[in-house]
Design an enzyme around this catalytic site. Sequence first.
Site, PDB file in Angstrom:
ATOM      1  N   ASP A  84       0.605  -1.100   0.052  1.00  8.49           N
ATOM      2  CA  ASP A  84       0.050   0.021  -0.049  1.00  8.49           C
ATOM      3  C   ASP A  84       1.079   1.385   0.012  1.00  8.49           C
ATOM      4  O   ASP A  84       1.936   1.382   0.834  1.00  8.49           O
ATOM      5  CB  ASP A  84      -0.848   0.118   1.357  1.00  8.49           C
ATOM      6  CG  ASP A  84      -1.787  -1.069   1.404  1.00  8.49           C
ATOM      7  OD1 ASP A  84      -2.073  -1.731   0.260  1.00  8.49           O
ATOM      8  OD2 ASP A  84      -2.859  -0.988   2.226  1.00  8.49           O
ATOM      9  N   HIS A 139       4.925  -7.476  -0.089  1.00  7.44           N
ATOM     10  CA  HIS A 139       4.771  -8.784  -0.596  1.00  7.44           C
ATOM     11  C   HIS A 139       5.283  -8.915  -1.900  1.00  7.44           C
ATOM     12  O   HIS A 139       5.885  -7.924  -2.523  1.00  7.44           O
ATOM     13  CB  HIS A 139       3.009  -8.761  -0.640  1.00  7.44           C
ATOM     14  CG  HIS A 139       2.392  -8.924   0.663  1.00  7.44           C
ATOM     15  ND1 HIS A 139       1.977 -10.065   1.263  1.00  7.44           N
ATOM     16  CD2 HIS A 139       2.127  -7.970   1.548  1.00  7.44           C
ATOM     17  CE1 HIS A 139       1.427  -9.912   2.446  1.00  7.44           C
ATOM     18  NE2 HIS A 139       1.467  -8.818   2.778  1.00  7.44           N
ATOM     19  N   SER A 242       8.319   4.056   5.082  1.00  9.87           N
ATOM     20  CA  SER A 242       9.560   3.782   4.434  1.00  9.87           C
ATOM     21  C   SER A 242       9.353   3.712   2.842  1.00  9.87           C
ATOM     22  O   SER A 242       8.149   4.079   2.425  1.00  9.87           O
ATOM     23  CB  SER A 242      10.530   2.804   4.771  1.00  9.87           C
ATOM     24  OG  SER A 242      11.911   3.111   4.235  1.00  9.87           O
TER      25      SER A 242
END
Length: 270
Positions: A84, A139, A242
Amino acid sequence: MTFLQYLIPQHLLSKLMFRFARIEIVWIKNSFTRWFIKKYQVNLEEAESTNIDDYLSFNEFFTRDLKPNSRPISRSSLVISPVDGIVSQSGYIKDSQIIQAKGHYFEVSQLLAGESASIFNNGQFSTIYLSPKDYHRVHMPFDAKLISMRYIPGNLFSVNQRTVNKVKGIFARNERIVCHFDASFGEAVFVLVGAIFVGSMQTSWQGQITPPYGKYVKDYDYADKEFELNKGDELARFNMGSTVIMLLPERAPELKIHSGQVLSMGQSVV
């Protein structure tokens, strides 16, 4: 202000955040978690547990899992968004350079701490920023075999857009973890970039990489291992916000994303 980041003890502050985020004293972790949710408008309804009392520490909340099917993986797409976040920059790699921000470029070889970057000539890159409110598990964007990993020590500048616009070569200066994969379209690289208050970075195969914060480059060879990761498998976790950077070879599918685009983990990006 950006110039203050040159003066503050970046690593010390990040170590303190690492410890604070793991405090299990209920009133401390609950008070901070409530403040954080309100400050950054975190959508707690997506979390597997919506009760903050269920989290032993703030870090456990921050790296929370999501409810099943809240991030469906695009099965028809060869490449998905790994996180995201918001696309900082994306495009083709020209003359072995990546655009950092308007008017700022840096060498791919700098990002990889001296490794050859020739395989990425005419390839593509995508830089995605994870804000504090975002889901902070990373992921796999495609099916691939893990080849190697490299820990590269460095600074811990903030990676928000204001700092990225001002600090030259920030992604090649900050601490980072570089992961090499063998995918169906060739060798690809996934870079996890550390930042101020990113108290910990960990991968699904090696566990916690930082802290401690190293002073030297450290290489991990997995060529003889059978680390096969499928699209959507968990790759890594950040503590606090980050940035991730994908480097794809020329043969890879064309990424259909643009600067400023908001992505959800699992959505198609080709």
